[in-house]
Write an enzyme that holds these catalytic residues in place. Structure first.
Site, PDB file in Angstrom:
ATOM      1  N   SER A 148     -52.353 -14.706 -40.148  1.00  0.00           N
ATOM      2  CA  SER A 148     -51.417 -13.592 -40.161  1.00  0.00           C
ATOM      3  C   SER A 148     -51.996 -12.475 -41.043  1.00  0.00           C
ATOM      4  O   SER A 148     -53.157 -12.124 -40.899  1.00  0.00           O
ATOM      5  CB  SER A 148     -50.042 -14.066 -40.633  1.00  0.00           C
ATOM      6  OG  SER A 148     -49.038 -13.117 -40.307  1.00  0.00           O
ATOM      7  N   ASP A 195     -47.707 -15.265 -29.165  1.00  0.00           N
ATOM      8  CA  ASP A 195     -47.467 -14.718 -30.496  1.00  0.00           C
ATOM      9  C   ASP A 195     -47.462 -13.192 -30.405  1.00  0.00           C
ATOM     10  O   ASP A 195     -48.467 -12.593 -30.030  1.00  0.00           O
ATOM     11  CB  ASP A 195     -48.571 -15.180 -31.448  1.00  0.00           C
ATOM     12  CG  ASP A 195     -48.496 -14.518 -32.811  1.00  0.00           C
ATOM     13  OD1 ASP A 195     -47.394 -14.034 -33.164  1.00  0.00           O
ATOM     14  OD2 ASP A 195     -49.517 -14.489 -33.513  1.00  0.00           O
ATOM     15  N   HIS A 252     -48.008 -18.316 -33.321  1.00  0.00           N
ATOM     16  CA  HIS A 252     -48.582 -17.705 -34.504  1.00  0.00           C
ATOM     17  C   HIS A 252     -49.304 -18.738 -35.378  1.00  0.00           C
ATOM     18  O   HIS A 252     -48.703 -19.722 -35.827  1.00  0.00           O
ATOM     19  CB  HIS A 252     -47.452 -17.049 -35.303  1.00  0.00           C
ATOM     20  CG  HIS A 252     -47.889 -16.073 -36.332  1.00  0.00           C
ATOM     21  ND1 HIS A 252     -48.619 -14.943 -36.043  1.00  0.00           N
ATOM     22  CD2 HIS A 252     -47.681 -16.023 -37.675  1.00  0.00           C
ATOM     23  CE1 HIS A 252     -48.825 -14.245 -37.137  1.00  0.00           C
ATOM     24  NE2 HIS A 252     -48.281 -14.895 -38.150  1.00  0.00           N
TER      25      HIS A 252
END
Length: 433
Positions: free
Chosen positions: A141, A366, A394
């Site tokens: 991320s 995602d 994700h």
């Protein structure tokens, strides 16, 4: 977890703190803050084994960041020293007054990368490392973007970088996030359907209609609100909280969320307040919500709006409503946001970053993959590589492998393993040459 995964026990893990400069770019400022890290020597083949660096993101790190995960599996295979560094101003890596608005100016991705560079030197000195110890960075991320940017800005420190679900392109109005959410909810391969999207749209429309009809008291009771959502700001926050449930389900589908897409579609079915974001108490802000919202206002945007037809949620979730919090909570003028985001993309390169030997890994359900690197750069000798995993969410590739993993996810992990092994071999060859 260690026993189940067959890893060595936690006795091998040590934590510590180093004192980092608050401002790496002001030599006149001698203020520091404590930055937490973890080290796992269990697999390290001294003295020349590689170093696998796990970069922390917008939340606290723990010992499990050097005990479990795909990078830990690879560390065991390659005899690597495992280290993890917590991001400044998150978790325990913050001064007592660090969350005061006047002190948040030292919170930025640029300062965070400089922290990593200092930490690299600290670990090198502590373990007597040399250029024979090849460093590979890992992150997911926001931390995945940091992993890529570390390779771009400090290429002499890490030989290669794995950037999982990394939103390297800053964007003010990230409306495509909810477009991907809608498409994923309709994807039958992951348990969604057109009916599911329609049911969710109708549910949000029904809540909106009840609020507009003056039934805020009843709506508040239905959703267990702490207070009756009578004013517009409270109503927007309620709709955002409901949307977050659906968005989180899609983002982390099959990877430890409360529900999967399939479970939520069968079910068919307060609050991100100014008070919460203004809380500077370190204990209540441990999850990093205030700090991350500050970074969205000053660097990245990433405001997930719902103003076009592709969004399955409430049209109350506007860009104006999202950015109102920047001046109200942090004294960051709304008119300054486009300039902040433009600078970030100019500094790092957006979704065409000036990097090489970076592996960008994303899942196609995602929503964050929209802001990552999805195509390989074939013009570079040490080209970047991109993997887009069908049907995964994700940072799914960062978790340890499991029997129930989708075939595409298993194949992606194998590809990551091959790339990391290739980097380590190349680094060794270059040293010999």
């Amino acid at each position: 977890m260690s026993a189940v995964n067959g890893h060595k026990p936690m006795g091998e893990v040590r934590d510590g703190k180093i004192h980092q400069p608050l401002d790496h770019f002001d030599s006149q400022n001698d203020e520091t803050f404590p930055q937490r890290f973890f080290v796992n020597e269990a697999y390290w083949e001294r003295p020349h084994g590689p170093v696998f660096l796990f970069i922390g993101g917008e939340g606290p790190i723990s010992e499990f960041n050097v005990l479990a995960g795909h990078h830990v599996d690879m560390a065991e295979e390659h005899g690597a020293l495992l280290v993890a560094l917590e991001h400044r101003f998150y978790g325990e890596s913050i001064n007592e007054d660090g969350l005061e608005t006047e002190n948040l100016g030292d919170l930025s991705s640029q300062q965070a990368l400089a922290d990593v560079a200092e930490f690299h030197q600290y670990i090198s000195d502590r373990f007597d490392l040399s250029d024979k110890n090849t460093w590979i960075s890992f992150g997911g991320s926001y931390a995945g973007a940091l992993s890529a940017w570390l390779r771009g800005k400090f290429p002499h420190l890490v030989y290669g970088a794995v950037a999982s679900s990394a939103p390297v392109k800053a964007k003010l109005d990230f409306s495509t996030f909810n477009k991907v959410v809608g498409l994923s909810l309709a994807d039958e391969d992951v348990g969604g359907s057109d009916k599911c999207v329609g049911d969710i749209w109708e549910a949000f429309a029904a809540v909106e209609a009840a609020l507009f009809a003056g039934n805020a008291t009843e709506v508040g009771k239905d959703f267990g609100c702490c207070e009756i959502p009578e004013d517009l700001g409270d109503q927007i926050e309620l709709m955002q909280s409901l949307a977050d449930i659906v968005m989180g389900t899609v983002e982390y589908n099959e990877e430890g969320g409360i529900l999967t897409i399939e479970e939520m579609c069968v079910l068919c079915v307060y609050t991100h307040t100014i008070k919460d974001l203004s809380d500077t108490n370190l204990d209540s802000a441990y999850n990093g919500e205030r700090q991350w919202y500050y970074q969205t206002c000053t660097e990245f945007g990433f405001f997930q709006t719902c103003e076009d037809a592709s969004c399955p949620f409430s049209r109350m979730l506007t860009l104006q409503a999202k950015t109102d919090l920047c001046p109200e909570v942090f004294n960051v003028p709304q008119h300054s946001l486009p300039g902040h985001i433009a600078f970030t993309n100019k500094y790092y390169g957006g979704d065409h970053p000036n990097t090489d030997r970076v592996l960008y890994v994303n899942g196609d359900i995602d929503p964050w993959h929209e802001l990552s690197v999805l195509e390989e750069n074939l013009d570079k000798e040490d080209k970047d590589m991109a993997i887009l995993i069908k049907g995964t969410s994700h940072c799914a590739d960062m978790n340890p492998g499991g029997a129930a993993d989708r075939p595409a996810l298993k194949q992606a992990r194998k590809a990551i393993e091959r790339k990391v092994a290739k980097w380590l071999k190349e680094a060794a060859w270059k040293l010999m040459g």
